[in-house]
Design an enzyme around this catalytic site. Sequence first.
Site, mmCIF file in Angstrom:
data_model
loop_
_atom_site.group_PDB
_atom_site.id
_atom_site.type_symbol
_atom_site.label_atom_id
_atom_site.label_comp_id
_atom_site.label_asym_id
_atom_site.label_seq_id
_atom_site.Cartn_x
_atom_site.Cartn_y
_atom_site.Cartn_z
ATOM 1 N N LYS A 137 -3.074 -26.265 45.737
ATOM 2 C CA LYS A 137 -1.977 -27.353 45.719
ATOM 3 C C LYS A 137 -1.089 -26.937 44.563
ATOM 4 O O LYS A 137 -0.188 -27.193 44.584
ATOM 5 C CB LYS A 137 -2.960 -28.673 45.320
ATOM 6 C CG LYS A 137 -1.974 -29.852 44.931
ATOM 7 C CD LYS A 137 -2.451 -31.169 44.681
ATOM 8 C CE LYS A 137 -1.711 -32.293 44.485
ATOM 9 N NZ LYS A 137 -2.201 -33.482 44.347
ATOM 10 N N HIS A 275 -7.737 -11.560 88.800
ATOM 11 C CA HIS A 275 -7.161 -12.804 88.635
ATOM 12 C C HIS A 275 -7.867 -13.985 88.344
ATOM 13 O O HIS A 275 -7.843 -15.037 89.175
ATOM 14 C CB HIS A 275 -5.900 -12.925 89.564
ATOM 15 C CG HIS A 275 -5.128 -11.923 89.672
ATOM 16 N ND1 HIS A 275 -4.273 -11.373 88.498
ATOM 17 C CD2 HIS A 275 -4.561 -11.093 90.647
ATOM 18 C CE1 HIS A 275 -3.512 -10.364 88.665
ATOM 19 N NE2 HIS A 275 -3.688 -10.004 90.080
#
Length: 512
Positions: A137, A275
């Site tokens: 922070k 596929h």
Amino acid sequence: MAKKRALISVSDKTGVIEFAKELVNLGFEIISTGGTKKAIQEQGIPVLSVSDVTGFPEILEGRVKTLNPLIHGGLLAKHDDPAHQGQLEEHGIQPIQLVCVNLYPFQQTIEKPDVKVADAIENIDIGGPTMLRASAKNHQYITVVVDPADYQTVAEELKAEGQTKLETRVKLAAKVFRHTAAYDALIAQYMTDLAQEETPENLTVTYELKQSLRYGENPHQKAAFYKKPLGSAFSIANSKQLHGKELSYNNINDADAALQIVKEFSEPAAVAVKHMNPCGVGTGKTAYEAFEKAFAADPVSIFGGIIAFNREVDAATAGKLREIFLEIIIAPAFSEEALSILTGKKNLRLLTIPFDQAKKPEFKMTTIEGGLLVQEQDRYTLEDATITIPTKRQPTEAEWESLKLGWQVVKHVKSNAIVVARNGMTIGIGAGQMNRVGAAEIAFKQAGEKAVGAGLASDAFFPMDDTVEAAANAGITAIIQPGGSIRDEDSIKKADEYGIAMVFTGVRHFKH
């Protein structure tokens, strides 16, 4: 002028001694705790304990060490704010300019098969994440390091400039928040499982980068491959690549589809995928026989496909595989002779997966724009089903074998799905059609004359009798389907009209 301070407290001590020496040489005073302090001290590096700074001993078996204003004031103060600096001076708090922390080994603890809940709980770090978050922070002023891979960058910038670059501190802070978020996500998952919550109000998941990909489904799409910590070993994410070029986005998807199908079989099986749909599935007494059937099922579509086996690939099978162009071969193992044969093909990827590992159940996640769908994997088998046979004729033993194979495969075919099978192999697959009779017609066209006497599996019920009519015209003699349509009776009558045996399972296998 007071020395700069660095607080070091790490579980993973990789490279930390060298890093501490660098910091001392750069004029830092080291503060540390427990095992880290001992390791640094043993190398003759001057180090203060946290209790030297706070004037308060570690308590509660070390659960409380750094949770003190004399530490966190030094982490959270703004260095250019006179009010903050005044308060530090008033309370005798010295700023801390660098924090090097990594956390208790929670993941490594819960990975142990015999881990006790008490041990897992004790490895939930509290002070570490608090220091990391406070420092991240306050990255405007503080350098925070959670990853040993960043030690060198930090040391080099400190040597060159006397301070790290703001850009570097921002990146390090972002890494900290990702790290603590992932850490907390694993804890949340563990506690959610412990509490037996099935649909928690917040779903917290985390994944680790396994591989940056060249592109996604198409070259203009960016992509990456992440793996789940503690995920199933029986997966593409945890496979071992023995040979071949880097896996692509489409390779990974197709390989997973092939693996999920071959998992269905206990007897030797070979699955060819193209596929995301199977183009040929074969079973036999050996991997060689299974592959011969999978190849014969669709020798055109298998070109450029992926093959998955549930048995070791031997030299004879490898010889057959080498004759065709394939992207990937997946197996529990490859014999030395098979490897010698297959590694002659430079780009062919060879993957091994531990089929002897327990099949750990996982939820399937599907993203939609702005959301996520989560469901159990479809693990329903014929052994789970309540079988009914509404037709006059029962399936023969041979027809049952065809129906079972079709049913094992059809749940992995995109809906609407139809699979035609016979003699231990698929002979026709219709996938992803908007109506069921359309899927059936594709399967029948592929099967041709081989459909005579074959079995048909459908992923969902027949809304009308047209699919049964088409099946009869193709020569199908047995059908397996869920049943449950308000017009089931029409399909039953049509099956009886043609002498077709029909089995109801009571469960559908949609795959969208």
